[in-house]
Design a protein around this motif. Structure first.
Motif, PDB file in Angstrom:
ATOM      1  N   PRO A  50       0.615  -1.301  -0.059  1.00  0.00           N
ATOM      2  CA  PRO A  50       0.147  -0.097   0.157  1.00  0.00           C
ATOM      3  C   PRO A  50       0.664   1.289   0.024  1.00  0.00           C
ATOM      4  CG  PRO A  50      -0.187  -1.015   2.081  1.00  0.00           C
ATOM      5  CD  PRO A  50       0.860  -2.112   1.264  1.00  0.00           C
ATOM      6  N   THR A  51       0.381   2.336  -0.648  1.00  0.00           N
ATOM      7  CA  THR A  51       1.161   3.350  -0.659  1.00  0.00           C
ATOM      8  C   THR A  51       0.841   4.313   0.428  1.00  0.00           C
ATOM      9  OG1 THR A  51      -0.326   3.581  -2.835  1.00  0.00           O
ATOM     10  CG2 THR A  51       2.037   4.920  -2.767  1.00  0.00           C
ATOM     11  N   ASP A  52       1.877   5.146   1.004  1.00  0.00           N
ATOM     12  CA  ASP A  52       1.743   5.899   2.044  1.00  0.00           C
ATOM     13  C   ASP A  52       1.679   7.281   1.580  1.00  0.00           C
ATOM     14  OD1 ASP A  52       1.640   7.416   4.499  1.00  0.00           O
ATOM     15  OD2 ASP A  52       3.617   6.504   5.144  1.00  0.00           O
ATOM     16  N   LEU A  53       0.456   8.066   1.516  1.00  0.00           N
ATOM     17  CA  LEU A  53       0.087   9.043   1.014  1.00  0.00           C
ATOM     18  C   LEU A  53       0.471  10.237   1.778  1.00  0.00           C
ATOM     19  CD1 LEU A  53      -3.170   8.265  -0.789  1.00  0.00           C
ATOM     20  CD2 LEU A  53      -1.213   8.437  -1.749  1.00  0.00           C
ATOM     21  N   LEU A  54       0.531  10.256   2.892  1.00  0.00           N
ATOM     22  CA  LEU A  54       0.817  10.952   3.856  1.00  0.00           C
ATOM     23  C   LEU A  54       2.189  11.238   3.994  1.00  0.00           C
ATOM     24  CD1 LEU A  54      -1.324   9.776   7.062  1.00  0.00           C
ATOM     25  CD2 LEU A  54      -1.769  11.523   5.345  1.00  0.00           C
ATOM     26  N   HIS A  55       3.008  10.468   3.778  1.00  0.00           N
ATOM     27  CA  HIS A  55       4.586  10.747   3.797  1.00  0.00           C
ATOM     28  C   HIS A  55       5.399  10.354   2.430  1.00  0.00           C
ATOM     29  CE1 HIS A  55       3.456   9.760   7.884  1.00  0.00           C
ATOM     30  NE2 HIS A  55       4.186  10.883   8.217  1.00  0.00           N
ATOM     31  N   GLN A  56       4.957  11.009   1.590  1.00  0.00           N
ATOM     32  CA  GLN A  56       5.661  11.180   0.122  1.00  0.00           C
ATOM     33  C   GLN A  56       6.855  11.548   0.215  1.00  0.00           C
ATOM     34  OE1 GLN A  56       3.027  12.504  -2.667  1.00  0.00           O
ATOM     35  NE2 GLN A  56       1.383  11.155  -2.494  1.00  0.00           N
ATOM     36  N   LYS A  57       7.836  10.614  -0.621  1.00  0.00           N
ATOM     37  CA  LYS A  57       9.160  11.200  -0.706  1.00  0.00           C
ATOM     38  C   LYS A  57       8.989  11.926  -2.204  1.00  0.00           C
ATOM     39  CE  LYS A  57      11.495   7.191   1.501  1.00  0.00           C
ATOM     40  NZ  LYS A  57      12.410   6.240   1.359  1.00  0.00           N
ATOM     41  N   ASP A  58      10.192  13.059  -2.082  1.00  0.00           N
ATOM     42  CA  ASP A  58      10.182  13.927  -3.329  1.00  0.00           C
ATOM     43  C   ASP A  58      11.199  13.750  -4.188  1.00  0.00           C
ATOM     44  OD1 ASP A  58       7.798  15.375  -2.357  1.00  0.00           O
ATOM     45  OD2 ASP A  58       8.873  16.727  -1.256  1.00  0.00           O
TER      46      ASP A  58
END
Length: 58
Positions: A50-58
């Motif tokens: 699952p993708t962590d939408l709160l802590h996205q890496k830039d």
């Protein structure tokens, strides 16, 4: 996505056939259980994390 032409999924039907066999002795039962575990493990590897939408890496 292509539509099914009234036939069952071949992979699914092969798994059902494999699970339908009864073990003839304890070694065979262990081999069948290991096959089941291997399929479960491979299925787990094939699922995306699952993708962590709160802590996205830039």
């Amino acid at each position: 996505m292509t539509k099914a032409k009234g036939f069952a999924d071949k992979n699914l039907s092969n798994v059902v056939e494999a699970l339908d066999h009864e073990a003839v002795n304890s070694h065979h039962a262990q081999q069948m259980q290991q096959d089941k575990n291997d399929r479960r493990h491979q299925d787990e590897l094939n699922h995306d994390k699952p993708t962590d939408l709160l802590h996205q890496k830039d």
